[in-house]
Design an enzyme around this catalytic site. Structure first.
Site, PDB file in Angstrom:
ATOM      1  N   SER A 166     108.252 -66.433 -32.275  1.00 43.57           N
ATOM      2  CA  SER A 166     109.508 -66.261 -32.892  1.00 43.57           C
ATOM      3  C   SER A 166     109.675 -64.535 -33.320  1.00 43.57           C
ATOM      4  CB  SER A 166     109.551 -67.063 -34.113  1.00 43.57           C
ATOM      5  OG  SER A 166     110.586 -66.821 -34.930  1.00 43.57           O
TER       6      SER A 166
ATOM      7  N   TYR B 274     105.777 -70.612 -41.836  1.00 46.47           N
ATOM      8  CA  TYR B 274     105.894 -70.757 -40.347  1.00 46.47           C
ATOM      9  C   TYR B 274     105.776 -69.094 -39.775  1.00 46.47           C
ATOM     10  CZ  TYR B 274     109.232 -70.800 -36.192  1.00 46.47           C
ATOM     11  OH  TYR B 274     110.037 -70.723 -35.146  1.00 46.47           O
TER      12      TYR B 274
ATOM     13  N   LYS C  28     103.192 -67.907 -36.954  1.00 47.41           N
ATOM     14  CA  LYS C  28     103.708 -67.167 -35.668  1.00 47.41           C
ATOM     15  C   LYS C  28     102.853 -65.861 -35.607  1.00 47.41           C
ATOM     16  CE  LYS C  28     106.485 -70.093 -34.015  1.00 47.41           C
ATOM     17  NZ  LYS C  28     106.537 -70.873 -32.678  1.00 47.41           N
TER      18      LYS C  28
ATOM     19  N   THR D   7     119.032 -75.285 -31.119  1.00 44.48           N
ATOM     20  CA  THR D   7     118.161 -76.527 -30.679  1.00 44.48           C
ATOM     21  C   THR D   7     118.099 -77.319 -32.113  1.00 44.48           C
ATOM     22  OG1 THR D   7     116.197 -75.388 -31.337  1.00 44.48           O
ATOM     23  CG2 THR D   7     116.830 -74.987 -29.171  1.00 44.48           C
TER      24      THR D   7
HETATM   25  N1  LIG Z   1     115.440 -72.465 -31.889  1.00 49.05           N
HETATM   26  C1  LIG Z   1     115.090 -71.411 -32.472  1.00 49.05           C
HETATM   27  O1  LIG Z   1     116.143 -70.871 -32.949  1.00 49.05           O
HETATM   28  C2  LIG Z   1     113.739 -70.861 -32.541  1.00 49.05           C
HETATM   29  C3  LIG Z   1     113.416 -69.454 -32.759  1.00 49.05           C
HETATM   30  C4  LIG Z   1     112.328 -69.103 -32.620  1.00 49.05           C
HETATM   31  C5  LIG Z   1     111.114 -69.892 -32.294  1.00 49.05           C
HETATM   32  N2  LIG Z   1     111.498 -70.938 -31.796  1.00 49.05           N
HETATM   33  C6  LIG Z   1     110.194 -71.823 -31.447  1.00 49.05           C
HETATM   34  O2  LIG Z   1     110.562 -72.287 -30.330  1.00 49.05           O
HETATM   35  C7  LIG Z   1     109.509 -73.775 -30.012  1.00 49.05           C
HETATM   36  C8  LIG Z   1     110.713 -74.751 -29.595  1.00 49.05           C
HETATM   37  O3  LIG Z   1     111.258 -74.855 -30.705  1.00 49.05           O
HETATM   38  P1  LIG Z   1     112.762 -75.649 -30.394  1.00 49.05           P
HETATM   39  O4  LIG Z   1     113.907 -74.573 -31.190  1.00 49.05           O
HETATM   40  O5  LIG Z   1     113.088 -76.214 -29.020  1.00 49.05           O
HETATM   41  O6  LIG Z   1     112.891 -76.764 -31.446  1.00 49.05           O
HETATM   42  P2  LIG Z   1     113.060 -78.435 -31.472  1.00 49.05           P
HETATM   43  O7  LIG Z   1     114.264 -78.701 -30.817  1.00 49.05           O
HETATM   44  O8  LIG Z   1     112.605 -78.856 -32.637  1.00 49.05           O
HETATM   45  O9  LIG Z   1     111.808 -78.808 -30.449  1.00 49.05           O
HETATM   46  C9  LIG Z   1     110.396 -78.876 -30.868  1.00 49.05           C
HETATM   47  C10 LIG Z   1     109.485 -79.327 -29.928  1.00 49.05           C
HETATM   48  O10 LIG Z   1     108.212 -79.217 -30.384  1.00 49.05           O
HETATM   49  C11 LIG Z   1     107.626 -80.731 -30.157  1.00 49.05           C
HETATM   50  N3  LIG Z   1     106.631 -80.674 -31.334  1.00 49.05           N
HETATM   51  C12 LIG Z   1     106.787 -80.710 -32.837  1.00 49.05           C
HETATM   52  N4  LIG Z   1     105.826 -81.015 -33.366  1.00 49.05           N
HETATM   53  C13 LIG Z   1     104.829 -81.286 -32.381  1.00 49.05           C
HETATM   54  C14 LIG Z   1     103.319 -81.638 -32.543  1.00 49.05           C
HETATM   55  N5  LIG Z   1     102.833 -82.100 -33.634  1.00 49.05           N
HETATM   56  N6  LIG Z   1     102.690 -81.876 -31.377  1.00 49.05           N
HETATM   57  C15 LIG Z   1     103.468 -81.843 -29.922  1.00 49.05           C
HETATM   58  N7  LIG Z   1     104.810 -81.471 -30.070  1.00 49.05           N
HETATM   59  C16 LIG Z   1     105.334 -81.168 -31.207  1.00 49.05           C
HETATM   60  C17 LIG Z   1     108.740 -81.585 -30.278  1.00 49.05           C
HETATM   61  O11 LIG Z   1     108.514 -82.706 -29.778  1.00 49.05           O
HETATM   62  P3  LIG Z   1     108.151 -84.077 -30.485  1.00 49.05           P
HETATM   63  O12 LIG Z   1     108.754 -84.227 -31.757  1.00 49.05           O
HETATM   64  O13 LIG Z   1     108.410 -85.035 -29.335  1.00 49.05           O
HETATM   65  O14 LIG Z   1     106.671 -83.984 -30.697  1.00 49.05           O
HETATM   66  C18 LIG Z   1     109.836 -80.785 -29.443  1.00 49.05           C
HETATM   67  O15 LIG Z   1     109.603 -81.074 -28.031  1.00 49.05           O
HETATM   68  C19 LIG Z   1     108.928 -73.712 -31.328  1.00 49.05           C
HETATM   69  O16 LIG Z   1     107.809 -73.316 -31.201  1.00 49.05           O
HETATM   70  C20 LIG Z   1     109.816 -72.850 -32.213  1.00 49.05           C
HETATM   71  O17 LIG Z   1     108.981 -72.331 -33.516  1.00 49.05           O
HETATM   72  C21 LIG Z   1     112.684 -71.546 -31.957  1.00 49.05           C
END
Ligand SMILES: NC(=O)c1ccc[n+]([C@@H]2O[C@H](COP(=O)([O-])OP(=O)(O)OC[C@H]3O[C@@H](n4cnc5c(N)ncnc54)[C@H](OP(=O)(O)O)[C@@H]3O)[C@@H](O)[C@H]2O)c1
Length: 262
Positions: A139, A152, A156, A187
């Site tokens: 991130s 968080y 990271k 997301t």
């Molecule tokens: N969206 C943003 O703005 C943003 C920015 C910076 C970084 N990120 C990073 O991008 C990555 C994906 O996030 P996203 O934005 O796609 O969010 P999201 O829509 O909340 O998706 C998160 C994913 O992680 C899985 N997950 C959560 N806890 C888990 C666990 N204990 N075991 C296995 N899987 C787990 C969830 O699936 P289940 O609930 O089915 O397990 C889901 O598929 C994350 O690492 C997040 O920190 C996102």
């Protein structure tokens, strides 16, 4: 790198960025392993990736004792892993002092120890073939800490320390490491983010709602992975923060103090 027929294992594939990555790799003819906890959502993503071959492999990142069996299942189905994408994770929306220590630990377990343990489980197979790439979705908060994200940001930042060291250790082994630093991507990340008592926030952030579409993130991410780059930031103007912190740290600290993105 051409992704045709490559075996790509994506965690967090049931939603958001992971789902978009799965679809992007599917379009390029990759063979997929889709992991997350919610099997029904993984099956939905599997159907959306058709006709690409995709194995649904439910996995909880907080349960590393299950990873050896998961690797064996992938091995039995595909023989090897070309690319592991450590994408699954949870965010945080709470002040440090109002966050229970169990929540700090939970974020470290899922966001840091999960990717570390899964990478350790997959790496021996890659090293034996002298080929592969470990991708880590960090991130911008892996580059600088912001209010409401203390644990968080810690998790990271820890990923950068671990995977930068690993990349150096793997030099000339045939296995590369790519760290992706997303900015705001549209997301459910804020909806699923933990508050101080460990409950999900349940609300969409304004900044997240206005963020980059996951499909656009995925398109840029595949380019970065294909180029074998060590690290890349992907997002909107918020990505300038990385440069601002380096060039004008005092000014950046003043800007951050006022930031109340929750
Ligand atoms: N969206 C943003 O703005 C943003 C920015 C910076 C970084 N990120 C990073 O991008 C990555 C994906 O996030 P996203 O934005 O796609 O969010 P999201 O829509 O909340 O998706 C998160 C994913 O992680 C899985 N997950 C959560 N806890 C888990 C666990 N204990 N075991 C296995 N899987 C787990 C969830 O699936 P289940 O609930 O089915 O397990 C889901 O598929 C994350 O690492 C997040 O920190 C996102």
């Amino acid at each position: 790198m051409d992704f045709h027929e490559k075996v790509v294992w994506i965690t967090g594939a049931s939603a958001g960025i992971g789902e978009a990555l799965a679809q992007a790799f599917a379009r390029q003819g990759a063979r997929l392993v889709l992991s997350a906890r919610n099997e029904a959502e993984l099956r939905r993503v599997q159907a959306a990736c058709a006709p690409a071959e995709a194995l649904v492999l439910p996995l909880d990142l907080a349960a590393p004792e299950t990873f050896a069996a998961a690797v064996a299942e992938v091995q039995a189905r595909f023989g090897h892993v070309d690319i592991l994408i450590n994408n699954g994770g949870i965010s945080q929306r709470s002040l440090a002092l109002e966050t229970r220590l169990e929540v700090d630990r939970r974020l470290m377990e899922v966001d840091y120890f999960g990717p570390v343990a899964l990478s350790k489980a997959v790496l021996p197979g890659m090293l034996a073939r002298r080929a592969g790439r470990i991708v880590v979705v960090s991130s911008l908060v892996g580059k600088f800490g912001t209010p409401y994200r203390s644990a968080y940001a810690a998790a990271k930042h820890a990923l950068h320390g671990f995977f930068d060291s690993l990349r150096a250790e793997l030099y000339a082994s045939g296995v590369g490491v790519t760290i992706l630093c997303p900015g705001f991507i549209r997301t459910g990340v804020s909806v699923n983010a933990l508050t101080g008592d460990g409950q999900a926030l349940g609300q969409m952030d304004e900044a997240t709602a206005k963020g980059l579409a996951p499909a656009d993130f995925a398109r840029q991410a595949l380019r970065v992975i294909a180029q074998g780059r060590d690290e890349a930031t992907i997002g909107g103007r918020e990505t300038w923060g990385v440069l601002l912190k380096r060039l004008a740290p005092g000014l950046f600290a003043r800007v951050l103090r006022r930031a109340r993105v929750r």
